[in-house]
Write a protein that holds these residues in place. Structure first.
Motif, PDB file in Angstrom:
ATOM      1  N   PRO A   1      18.719 -12.385   2.999  1.00  0.00           N
ATOM      2  CA  PRO A   1      17.462 -12.362   3.182  1.00  0.00           C
ATOM      3  C   PRO A   1      16.853 -11.549   4.095  1.00  0.00           C
ATOM      4  O   PRO A   1      15.656 -10.926   4.130  1.00  0.00           O
ATOM      5  CB  PRO A   1      17.222 -13.741   3.848  1.00  0.00           C
ATOM      6  N   LYS A   2      17.752 -11.032   5.276  1.00  0.00           N
ATOM      7  CA  LYS A   2      17.465  -9.972   6.242  1.00  0.00           C
ATOM      8  C   LYS A   2      17.194  -8.461   5.458  1.00  0.00           C
ATOM      9  O   LYS A   2      16.346  -7.730   5.889  1.00  0.00           O
ATOM     10  CB  LYS A   2      18.637  -9.892   7.286  1.00  0.00           C
ATOM     11  N   LEU A   3      18.165  -8.114   4.681  1.00  0.00           N
ATOM     12  CA  LEU A   3      18.044  -7.020   3.762  1.00  0.00           C
ATOM     13  C   LEU A   3      17.059  -7.082   2.824  1.00  0.00           C
ATOM     14  O   LEU A   3      16.427  -5.827   2.599  1.00  0.00           O
ATOM     15  CB  LEU A   3      19.503  -6.541   3.461  1.00  0.00           C
ATOM     16  N   GLY A   4      16.840  -8.046   2.253  1.00  0.00           N
ATOM     17  CA  GLY A   4      15.788  -8.072   1.214  1.00  0.00           C
ATOM     18  C   GLY A   4      14.461  -7.865   1.818  1.00  0.00           C
ATOM     19  O   GLY A   4      13.452  -7.359   1.149  1.00  0.00           O
ATOM     20  N   ALA A   5      14.328  -8.265   3.011  1.00  0.00           N
ATOM     21  CA  ALA A   5      12.795  -8.136   3.716  1.00  0.00           C
ATOM     22  C   ALA A   5      12.550  -6.469   4.089  1.00  0.00           C
ATOM     23  O   ALA A   5      11.718  -6.562   4.087  1.00  0.00           O
ATOM     24  CB  ALA A   5      12.996  -8.938   5.172  1.00  0.00           C
ATOM     25  N   LEU A   6      13.698  -5.868   3.883  1.00  0.00           N
ATOM     26  CA  LEU A   6      13.373  -4.657   4.124  1.00  0.00           C
ATOM     27  C   LEU A   6      12.654  -3.902   3.193  1.00  0.00           C
ATOM     28  O   LEU A   6      12.285  -2.771   3.274  1.00  0.00           O
ATOM     29  CB  LEU A   6      14.802  -3.825   4.499  1.00  0.00           C
ATOM     30  N   ILE A   7      12.967  -4.490   2.049  1.00  0.00           N
ATOM     31  CA  ILE A   7      12.199  -3.835   0.789  1.00  0.00           C
ATOM     32  C   ILE A   7      11.175  -4.980   0.021  1.00  0.00           C
ATOM     33  O   ILE A   7      10.563  -4.552  -0.984  1.00  0.00           O
ATOM     34  CB  ILE A   7      13.193  -3.271  -0.007  1.00  0.00           C
ATOM     35  N   GLY A   8      10.774  -5.707   0.871  1.00  0.00           N
ATOM     36  CA  GLY A   8       9.959  -6.945   0.682  1.00  0.00           C
ATOM     37  C   GLY A   8      10.474  -7.738  -0.578  1.00  0.00           C
ATOM     38  O   GLY A   8       9.413  -8.152  -1.405  1.00  0.00           O
ATOM     39  N   VAL A   9      11.523  -8.041  -0.655  1.00  0.00           N
ATOM     40  CA  VAL A   9      11.916  -9.084  -2.040  1.00  0.00           C
ATOM     41  C   VAL A   9      12.740  -9.927  -1.255  1.00  0.00           C
ATOM     42  O   VAL A   9      13.017 -10.113  -0.055  1.00  0.00           O
ATOM     43  CB  VAL A   9      12.855  -8.345  -2.746  1.00  0.00           C
ATOM     44  N   GLY A  10      12.885 -11.281  -2.159  1.00  0.00           N
ATOM     45  CA  GLY A  10      13.528 -12.309  -1.274  1.00  0.00           C
ATOM     46  C   GLY A  10      15.016 -12.381  -1.789  1.00  0.00           C
ATOM     47  O   GLY A  10      15.632 -11.498  -2.468  1.00  0.00           O
ATOM     48  N   GLU A  11      15.796 -13.464  -1.128  1.00  0.00           N
ATOM     49  CA  GLU A  11      17.127 -13.808  -1.307  1.00  0.00           C
ATOM     50  C   GLU A  11      17.279 -13.937  -2.808  1.00  0.00           C
ATOM     51  O   GLU A  11      18.564 -13.403  -3.154  1.00  0.00           O
ATOM     52  CB  GLU A  11      17.711 -14.954  -0.714  1.00  0.00           C
ATOM     53  N   ASP A  12      16.549 -14.030  -3.766  1.00  0.00           N
ATOM     54  CA  ASP A  12      16.907 -14.451  -5.098  1.00  0.00           C
ATOM     55  C   ASP A  12      17.082 -13.137  -5.936  1.00  0.00           C
ATOM     56  O   ASP A  12      17.829 -12.884  -6.657  1.00  0.00           O
ATOM     57  CB  ASP A  12      15.734 -15.502  -5.866  1.00  0.00           C
ATOM     58  N   GLU A  13      16.288 -12.285  -5.675  1.00  0.00           N
ATOM     59  CA  GLU A  13      16.311 -10.830  -6.199  1.00  0.00           C
ATOM     60  C   GLU A  13      17.545 -10.107  -5.766  1.00  0.00           C
ATOM     61  O   GLU A  13      18.289  -9.541  -6.549  1.00  0.00           O
ATOM     62  CB  GLU A  13      14.911 -10.140  -5.626  1.00  0.00           C
TER      63      GLU A  13
END
Length: 252
Positions: free
Chosen positions: A18-30
């Motif tokens: 989730p931390k790295l996904g937040a850098l590109i505006g996506v969630g954990e599932d993506e």
């Protein structure tokens, strides 16, 4: 470069996705779907080396002259993708390629969780391919960060965020993505992870509202009664004056 290709081999922790996904505006599932399709969710092999795929056609284009001829003769380079089947373990070919030209060889392998091609080290956030490989050896979080940087650099975040699986697959894997049903696999993996509870992601607390600083109040000027001498002050004045005059007359 250490030819064992072994480093700290740290694994992802619960909050990395989730931390790295937040850098590109996506969630954990993506992010889960992405790494599942790229590497089945593992960044290191059983020996603790980064998962890689050595690409002979990429090695071919990164060489010229006598080095290219040597690589072709050794079966390590050829002009078109898919000319011969890939072995299960790419490391023997990578090491042999490094003996011909280390930089060209490292650029010709895809690395880690996101299978970032060494040629793309700049887009992944590294000035040299050697620096990128050292990061790949150290930590799955750094492997995933390299992929996130590549996605940002190539403006693919919107496609992943909007679940444009074909558009993302084309941008990340090239025009031949349909041969491996990359877009379909992404959609299937996303549906799977959507049914699984995500790791809570503690967002940063909102900043406290700013409190305007009040300017200091000017001192209250004394009123007229405060400016007039008090009776005690008057008495003291006359007593002092009388003492001075008395002293003068004594001298005479």
């Amino acid at each position: 470069m250490d030819m064992t290709f072994k480093g700290a081999a740290r694994r992802l922790d619960d909050l990395d996705l989730p931390k790295l996904g937040a850098l590109i505006g996506v969630g954990e599932d993506e992010i889960h779907a992405f790494i599942d399709v790229e590497t089945t969710g593992h960044g290191f092999d059983a020996l603790g080396r980064p998962i890689i795929l050595f690409e002979p056609h990429v090695f071919f284009r990164n060489l010229s002259g006598a080095k290219r001829a040597q690589a072709v003769a050794a079966g390590l380079a050829y002009q078109r993708w898919g000319q011969t089947p890939y072995p299960r373990d790419s490391y023997p070919r990578l090491k042999a390629a490094c003996a011909i030209d280390e930089t060209a060889a490292l650029k010709s392998a895809s690395w880690g969780l996101g299978q970032v091609l060494g040629e793309n080290h700049i887009a992944a956030g590294y000035s040299t391919v050697q620096a990128m490989v050292e990061a790949m050896k150290a930590d799955e979080e750094l492997q995933l960060l390299a992929s996130v940087n590549f996605i940002k650099t190539n403006r693919l975040a919107d496609k992943l965020r909007n679940h444009d699986w074909a558009g993302f697959a084309r941008g990340y894997n090239g025009a031949g993505y349909r041969k491996n049903a990359y877009d379909t696999k992404l959609a299937d993996a996303f549906r799977k992870w959507s049914r699984i509870k995500d790791t809570p992601w503690p967002q940063a607390a909102p900043p406290a509202p700013s409190v305007p600083i009040q300017p200091p109040k000017p001192a209250t000027p004394p009123d007229a009664s405060q400016r007039l001498p008090t009776p005690a002050a008057k008495q003291g004045f006359w007593a002092a004056l009388f003492a001075i005059l008395k002293a003068i007359f004594r001298r005479k």
